[in-house]
Write a protein that holds these residues in place. Structure first.
Motif, short mmCIF file in Angstrom:
data_model
loop_
_atom_site.label_atom_id
_atom_site.label_comp_id
_atom_site.label_asym_id
_atom_site.label_seq_id
_atom_site.Cartn_x
_atom_site.Cartn_y
_atom_site.Cartn_z
N PRO A 1 4.27 -0.36 -10.61
CA PRO A 1 3.17 -0.44 -11.59
C PRO A 1 3.38 -1.54 -12.62
O PRO A 1 2.42 -1.94 -13.27
CB PRO A 1 3.19 0.93 -12.27
CG PRO A 1 4.19 1.77 -11.58
CD PRO A 1 5.00 0.91 -10.66
N ASP A 2 4.60 -2.03 -12.78
CA ASP A 2 4.86 -3.05 -13.80
C ASP A 2 4.70 -4.47 -13.29
O ASP A 2 4.80 -5.42 -14.07
CB ASP A 2 6.28 -2.88 -14.36
CG ASP A 2 6.37 -1.64 -15.24
OD1 ASP A 2 5.38 -1.32 -15.92
OD2 ASP A 2 7.42 -0.99 -15.23
N ALA B 1 0.48 -1.39 -6.85
CA ALA B 1 0.54 -0.59 -8.09
C ALA B 1 1.22 0.75 -7.84
O ALA B 1 1.86 1.29 -8.74
CB ALA B 1 -0.87 -0.38 -8.64
N GLY B 2 1.09 1.27 -6.63
CA GLY B 2 1.73 2.54 -6.32
C GLY B 2 3.25 2.43 -6.20
O GLY B 2 3.98 3.39 -6.40
N ILE C 1 -7.96 -3.57 -11.81
CA ILE C 1 -7.95 -4.21 -10.49
C ILE C 1 -9.38 -4.30 -9.98
O ILE C 1 -10.12 -3.32 -10.00
CB ILE C 1 -7.09 -3.38 -9.51
CG1 ILE C 1 -5.61 -3.39 -9.95
CG2 ILE C 1 -7.24 -3.90 -8.08
CD1 ILE C 1 -4.69 -2.55 -9.07
N ASP C 2 -9.76 -5.49 -9.53
CA ASP C 2 -11.07 -5.67 -8.91
C ASP C 2 -11.03 -5.12 -7.48
O ASP C 2 -10.26 -5.64 -6.66
CB ASP C 2 -11.43 -7.15 -8.87
CG ASP C 2 -11.48 -7.76 -10.27
OD1 ASP C 2 -12.17 -7.20 -11.14
OD2 ASP C 2 -10.80 -8.79 -10.50
N PHE D 1 -6.03 4.23 -1.31
CA PHE D 1 -4.83 3.40 -1.35
C PHE D 1 -4.33 3.14 -2.76
O PHE D 1 -3.41 2.34 -2.96
CB PHE D 1 -5.08 2.10 -0.59
CG PHE D 1 -5.36 2.36 0.86
CD1 PHE D 1 -4.32 2.65 1.72
CD2 PHE D 1 -6.66 2.40 1.34
CE1 PHE D 1 -4.57 2.94 3.06
CE2 PHE D 1 -6.91 2.69 2.66
CZ PHE D 1 -5.87 2.97 3.52
N PHE D 2 -4.92 3.81 -3.73
CA PHE D 2 -4.52 3.62 -5.13
C PHE D 2 -3.69 4.81 -5.61
O PHE D 2 -3.79 5.91 -5.07
CB PHE D 2 -5.76 3.41 -6.00
CG PHE D 2 -6.34 2.05 -5.83
CD1 PHE D 2 -6.01 1.02 -6.71
CD2 PHE D 2 -7.17 1.75 -4.75
CE1 PHE D 2 -6.51 -0.26 -6.52
CE2 PHE D 2 -7.67 0.47 -4.56
CZ PHE D 2 -7.34 -0.53 -5.45
N PRO D 3 -2.88 4.58 -6.65
CA PRO D 3 -2.03 5.66 -7.16
C PRO D 3 -2.88 6.84 -7.64
O PRO D 3 -4.01 6.66 -8.10
CB PRO D 3 -1.31 5.01 -8.34
CG PRO D 3 -1.39 3.54 -8.14
CD PRO D 3 -2.64 3.30 -7.36
N GLY E 1 -8.24 -5.93 -3.18
CA GLY E 1 -8.07 -4.84 -4.14
C GLY E 1 -7.20 -3.74 -3.57
O GLY E 1 -6.35 -3.17 -4.27
N ILE E 2 -7.37 -3.46 -2.28
CA ILE E 2 -6.56 -2.42 -1.63
C ILE E 2 -5.09 -2.82 -1.63
O ILE E 2 -4.20 -1.99 -1.90
CB ILE E 2 -7.10 -2.14 -0.21
CG1 ILE E 2 -8.43 -1.36 -0.31
CG2 ILE E 2 -6.08 -1.39 0.63
CD1 ILE E 2 -9.17 -1.20 1.02
N LYS F 1 -3.63 -4.59 -3.84
CA LYS F 1 -3.17 -4.40 -5.21
C LYS F 1 -2.94 -2.92 -5.53
O LYS F 1 -2.05 -2.58 -6.31
CB LYS F 1 -4.17 -5.02 -6.19
CG LYS F 1 -4.23 -6.54 -6.10
CD LYS F 1 -5.29 -7.12 -7.03
CE LYS F 1 -5.35 -8.64 -6.88
NZ LYS F 1 -6.49 -9.23 -7.64
N GLY F 2 -3.77 -2.06 -4.93
CA GLY F 2 -3.56 -0.63 -5.11
C GLY F 2 -2.23 -0.18 -4.53
O GLY F 2 -1.50 0.60 -5.15
N VAL F 3 -1.90 -0.70 -3.35
CA VAL F 3 -0.62 -0.36 -2.72
C VAL F 3 0.54 -0.87 -3.58
O VAL F 3 1.53 -0.16 -3.80
CB VAL F 3 -0.55 -0.96 -1.30
CG1 VAL F 3 0.85 -0.86 -0.72
CG2 VAL F 3 -1.56 -0.25 -0.39
N ARG G 1 -1.90 -4.89 3.85
CA ARG G 1 -1.82 -3.59 3.17
C ARG G 1 -0.55 -2.82 3.54
O ARG G 1 0.08 -2.21 2.68
CB ARG G 1 -3.05 -2.76 3.56
CG ARG G 1 -3.09 -1.38 2.96
CD ARG G 1 -4.22 -0.56 3.59
NE ARG G 1 -3.89 -0.16 4.94
CZ ARG G 1 -4.75 0.38 5.81
NH1 ARG G 1 -6.00 0.58 5.47
NH2 ARG G 1 -4.36 0.72 7.02
#
Lengths: 259, 259, 259
Positions: free
Chosen positions: C33-34, C29-30, B38-39, B62-64, C22-23, C25-27, C133
Motif C-alpha cells: 500500500p505504500d 495496493a493489496g 486509483i483510476d 482485485f482491490f484490497p 487500474g486492476i 494498481k489494485g493488485v 495482473r
C-alpha cells in the motif's frame, strides 16, 4: 520543513501516449517522495495556452490550500521566455511566462511572482526542449517541500498576462463567447452568473434557447439548453448529446444573452 | 478513525482531456490526504451506464478489502435520481442510483444501501451538473477516512438494479452476447466458465471458431480464437489483431456456443 | 524490510479506456500500500515491443534509485515465454522475456536477470491472458517492499535482447533512422550527440535541414529543424507544427547527417 501530504498538480499538452508526464513525476519523486501528484489534465490541445489558462482558472479552487499547480504548455521552451513561480494566498503556480498561469493569479491580492533561476532548484544540465522535466518539476517539488518562493529567483514585475475575454453589455443584450468545450460537447462561456438574472434568451449561431434550465436532464433528448454550469459560467448543453456537434460550435464563437 | 493507505477508485465517462477528474481528486485530497486514488478508467463511453457497470463488476475484486469505488456515469445529474453509497463485505461503492453500481453488489449477501444526503458529507453549494465533485468525491473521501455508511443518509430499499444479460440454453446450444470490447478488440461475452465444458464451436456473425484455445498466441496471426479470459468470461480474440475489427463485432452481438 | 515511498512505474499497451491498468494498481495496493505507482505510459501501440523498449530506455534514468519499472507489452502471454525480473545498480525491471526490457539493461555492468517463477510472488490462479495482473504486478509490488530478486526464481543466462538500431558512418555521412514519434510529431532518431559535431545537413526523405538549432522556437513557424532533444538523441521538429505530418515521416525512416 517537510509538508507531508502536500499536493502537486500537472497541466500539460503532453497527451497520454508519451513518457514525458511520467518522467516529470519521476523527477518529482526524487526530490519529494511524499508529494501527491495529481493530473489536472494532459489533454490540452498542443500549444494552446488559453485552454490551459482556463483549466487552471476553474480547477485550482478545488484543491487544498498550499497546492502547487504546474502548467507546461510551452511553445517558447529553450528561448528567452522566463520560468515563473507564483504564490497567492491559496496556492502556488509554476510554469512558463507566457500567460498560461495568468488567469489563476491576475487580480488576486497579495500574489507574488518570481523567476525560477537559482541553480539549486533546477535540474542540470537544462535541456533546451523539456523544461517540464528540468525546471518546472524540480521547482514544484522543492516548493512542495516547503522551500520559499523567494529562494527560486528574483521578483518579476511584468509577468505576461493573457487578456481574459470580456463580455460586453449593450442595452438588454450581453455578448460573450465560447471559452472551452469539454468531452461531452458542453460549451462553457465567459458569461458570469451575476449576468443571469432575468435571462430571456441565449443565442448561439442560428440557435435560440429560451431561458435557463436547472440541470441537463430538463431538456428533451437532443434539445439545446442553457444553464449555469459547475464552473459558475453560463454553459450551453444538449441533453444526452453534444452541443458542440449539434450546433457546430467552436471556441471563440459569439454567445448572446437577451435579458 | 483514519485508515492510512485506504484506496479510492474512480470510474467515469469524463475522458482524459478535461480537468473534471483532477478536480474530483483535489476535493478528495482536501478531505483525506492519505487516500490513494486509483483510476479504474475514465474512458467509459459518454453516459454508457452498462459499460461502467461491467468495469466495476470485473475490476472491484482485485482491490484490497475496504476499497471505496466511485462511479460517475450520470446522465440524470441534478434531477431527482438519488445518490447512493453501498457497503458489501468486501468494498464500498459510491455513485448515482441509475444501476451503474448494481452489478457490483446485486446478489451479494449483506450488502447495505444508503442514500447520500447528510449535509456534512457533501460539498456546498451542490452544483446541478457535477455531483462527482460535490457529492460523490466528498462522500467517498469521508468513507475512506472511516466514516460509517449509516452516517451518510437513510437506507434505500429499492436501488435501481440493471438487468444483467442472461445466457439461454437450448439443447446443446448456449446463446449469449458481447458485453464489452477492449482496446485490443477482444470481445468479452456474458458466457461463464461453467458453460465451457465440452465446447465444440463458438459462433459469432458468420464466423465459426472450433473449440477453445488456452491463450492468445495459439491462433495463427489474424485467426479468430475463443478462450476463457482474465475476467472468467468467454472471450473472442484475434492473435495480434482486433477481433472487433476483423469480425465487425459490436457490444450486444449474439454469440452461440455449441456443446 | 519495507521501503517507504518506493516507486513503481508502469509501461503498457493497455491504453486508457479499459480497466486493466487500474486492476494492476489494485493488485499492487493489496501487496504494498505504500508504493507510489507512476504511469510511464499506457499509450504504447498495441504489441509494439520496440516502442516500449525505447520508452524505458529514455524514461528510467529520471526516476529515483531503486525504482521498479514494469513493462507489459506481451503478445506471447500465456505461451512459453518467460517472465523476467532484472536488477541493475540503478533500478529494477519487470516484464515478459521478449526484449521489451532489454534496452534498459543491455550493456549495464552488474545487471542480474532472474525468472519470476516462485509461487509466493505470483497471484494464483494465473490467467493465460493477463500476466500484468497475475505475475508482473505482484512481483513488482514484492520487489518494492524489499524482497530480493533472487527469491523470485532462477537466474536467466539468455534473456531476449532486442537489437538496437545502429547508425553507420560512411565518409562524412552518418545514417540512422527514426526511432520514435511523439504527440507533437517530433521525430526522435538513434543518432547520438557525440555524432553531432560539425553537422552540416540533416536529410530525411526529400527534406534537407541546414545545421542544428538550439531550440524549437529558432525555426520559423512551420519550418523543419534538427536539434539535440531532451533524450540526447538527434531530433527533427517543426516549430509550432508536426514534423511527422509535415514531412510524412514514420518510425524506421532513414535519416542522414552530413558532417
Amino acid at each position: 520543513m517537510s509538508r507531508r501530504g502536500s499536493v502537486i498538480t500537472l497541466t500539460t499538452d503532453f497527451g497520454n501516449a508519451d513518457p514525458w508526464v511520467g518522467i516529470m513525476k519521476g523527477v518529482i519523486a526524487g526530490i519529494n517522495p511524499d508529494a501527491a501528484v495529481i493530473d489536472l489534465t494532459h489533454g490540452i490541445s498542443p500549444q494552446n495556452i488559453r485552454e490551459a489558462a482556463f483549466v487552471l482558472l476553474v480547477g485550482t479552487p478545488f484543491f487544498p490550500k498550499g497546492t502547487v499547480h504546474v502548467a507546461v504548455v510551452d511553445p517558447g521552451v529553450g528561448g528567452d521566455r522566463r520560468a515563473l513561480a507564483v504564490e497567492t494566498p491559496d496556492c502556488l503556480l509554476v510554469g512558463p511566462d507566457n500567460g498560461v498561469l495568468s488567469w489563476a493569479f491576475r487580480g488576486v491580492e497579495g500574489a507574488v511572482v518570481r523567476e525560477i533561476r537559482e541553480a539549486g532548484y533546477i535540474r542540470e544540465p537544462v535541456s533546451s526542449t523539456f523544461h517540464g522535466r528540468d525546471v518546472f518539476a524540480p521547482a514544484a517539488a522543492h516548493l512542495s517541500r516547503g522551500v520559499r518562493i523567494g529562494a527560486l529567483g528574483p521578483p518579476v514585475a511584468d509577468p505576461v498576462i493573457l487578456e481574459f475575454p470580456r463580455t460586453t453589455k449593450d442595452g438588454r443584450t450581453i455578448r460573450g463567447e465560447v471559452l472551452y468545450i469539454d468531452r461531452f460537447g458542453n460549451l462553457m462561456t465567459n458569461i458570469r452568473p451575476d449576468d443571469r438574472q432575468g435571462v430571456r434568451e441565449v443565442v448561439i449561431g442560428n440557435t435560440t434557447i429560451r431561458g435557463l434550465s436547472a440541470y441537463y436532464g430538463e431538456g428533451g433528448d437532443g434539445q439545446a439548453i442553457a444553464l449555469v454550469g459547475s464552473t459558475d459560467f453560463l454553459e450551453i448543453a444538449v441533453n444526452r448529446g453534444s452541443a458542440a456537434e449539434r450546433l457546430g460550435a467552436r471556441v471563440g464563437d459569439e454567445v448572446r444573452v437577451s435579458l
